[in-house]
Scaffold this motif. Sequence first.
Motif, mmCIF file in Angstrom:
data_model
loop_
_atom_site.group_PDB
_atom_site.id
_atom_site.type_symbol
_atom_site.label_atom_id
_atom_site.label_comp_id
_atom_site.label_asym_id
_atom_site.label_seq_id
_atom_site.Cartn_x
_atom_site.Cartn_y
_atom_site.Cartn_z
ATOM 1 N N ALA A 215 61.233 51.890 39.127
ATOM 2 C CA ALA A 215 60.560 52.813 40.047
ATOM 3 C C ALA A 215 61.432 54.007 40.411
ATOM 4 C CB ALA A 215 60.146 52.072 41.321
ATOM 5 N N CYS B 211 60.123 57.918 40.941
ATOM 6 C CA CYS B 211 60.135 58.532 42.273
ATOM 7 C C CYS B 211 60.823 59.889 42.245
ATOM 8 C CB CYS B 211 60.839 57.617 43.266
ATOM 9 S SG CYS B 211 59.819 56.232 43.738
ATOM 10 N N ARG B 212 61.942 59.975 41.553
ATOM 11 C CA ARG B 212 62.640 61.270 41.488
ATOM 12 C C ARG B 212 61.751 62.324 40.840
ATOM 13 N NH1 ARG B 212 67.099 57.904 39.685
ATOM 14 N NH2 ARG B 212 68.580 57.571 41.389
ATOM 15 N N GLN C 76 59.837 61.809 45.441
ATOM 16 C CA GLN C 76 59.955 60.797 46.479
ATOM 17 C C GLN C 76 61.351 60.183 46.424
ATOM 18 O OE1 GLN C 76 57.912 60.033 48.836
ATOM 19 N NE2 GLN C 76 55.876 60.682 48.187
ATOM 20 N N VAL D 236 61.567 54.757 48.706
ATOM 21 C CA VAL D 236 60.105 54.730 48.788
ATOM 22 C C VAL D 236 59.532 54.034 47.559
ATOM 23 C CG1 VAL D 236 58.018 56.157 48.791
ATOM 24 C CG2 VAL D 236 59.931 56.749 50.265
ATOM 25 N N GLY D 237 60.112 54.311 46.390
ATOM 26 C CA GLY D 237 59.659 53.638 45.175
ATOM 27 C C GLY D 237 59.885 52.146 45.243
ATOM 28 N N VAL E 217 54.978 57.859 52.387
ATOM 29 C CA VAL E 217 54.696 58.516 51.111
ATOM 30 C C VAL E 217 54.265 59.975 51.325
ATOM 31 C CG1 VAL E 217 53.123 58.504 49.131
ATOM 32 C CG2 VAL E 217 54.161 56.374 49.906
#
Length: 439
Positions: free
Chosen positions: A19, A23-24, A28, A32-33, A383
């Motif tokens: 994840a 996310c990057r 995010q 968060v991921g 999010v």
Amino acid sequence: MATAAILGTGAVTSLTVLAAPVCRRIGQPVVVGQLVAGVGLGLLPGRLTAVLFPAEVLPFLNVMAQLGLVLFLFSVGYELDLRFLRTRQRAVLLVSAGSLLVPLALGGVLGWVLWDAGLLGSAPGVRAGPAVLFTAVALSITAVPVLAGIVRERALTASLPGVVALASAGVIDAIGWLLLAAAVAAATTGRQPGGRSAAFAGYLLVLVLVLRPALRRWMPPGRPAGRERAPVVVALVLASAWCTAQLGLHPVFGALAVGVLMPRDRDGSPDRDLRHAVEQAGSALLPLFFVVTGLSVRIGRLDGADWLVLGVVLLLATAGKLGGATLAARLGGLGRRDSLIVGTLLNTRGLTELIALNAGWSAGLIGRHLYGVLVLMALVTTVLTGPLLTRLGVPSPGRGHPHRQRGRRLTAPAPPRAYGEPRGSGGGNASRTGSGGAP
């Protein structure tokens, strides 16, 4: 049983690692991921969930998740740094008050309404006061670790909104944990009366009068503690967590208390090697907490009333936190854009909210349905932080921001400036914020 536990743990670790790059790419923070991946894994179809996480394995996963939480909360307490209050008192105190009191009031009203409607789902014997207080706190918490990651990845570490948001979040976190402890203590002592209040007072006296001086002699300022002292610190953290658990509180309170009392360097910063060693141990187990949380949330069991409550909770939580912080930042002398950035950052709840919800649910302050609603609120508000910051013109990570500061401490060595203002132009900030660059 051991094989199933290994399989489930491996699945959690693999998914959270995968994840991170996703996310990057979408702007995010990594945590968060991990949060979304862990909770999502817990929401898989029943048959697949039963293969990865059989019922007989869940108690063991929960134990490991609690260990990860305890070590993580020690790191949070060790990182709490209120030194910014010395030079930026007006803006920080106003923002702290606005982003704490407004959602507290809205959450309190919501809590009374839900209590009267029978929707809190509190355990038998729990009084209205502690349950309503917990609901108010649930809408008021800011996730300092997630916020710190966002500030770092968005290159806001030396900007005025980044500094004010981080300092305010530290104040909010400290008060929020105290209020949460009060709600949990009132609920548990109400069901099991006894001498717990006196025992808790004795526990605090031992921490302040015995443990803190001993730690200062063991780790004098200016001398690096080093990783070799981490096992002793972990033992102290676990002992303190056990004490608070015996007193009827969640173990994380004991871990947080030791983190706050830990000696710091002369500049007020935590020992980097020691903090990193403990944090790594906690981070390895923390994704299991996300899965345990996900397994506790049954979206399919939420009915029409629950979805209506979720809409109201999202509206009040965002209006109270984002709106309260933004208005308070304007009163503190920040510009319109900087104030909106501060409000958006402080609307981040994330992992800290999930820990608080877990503590409240374990104490019987809320039922499973409201617990699921509040978990979804925490996910949605966290999010949304990234897209809202992008909307405000703050570049997302991975898009070549010219001033990215990976790996640096979240401090502001130079006078903070309005976001987007070139470095070295602190004087121009006075005209924009009316505060001379230091609210």
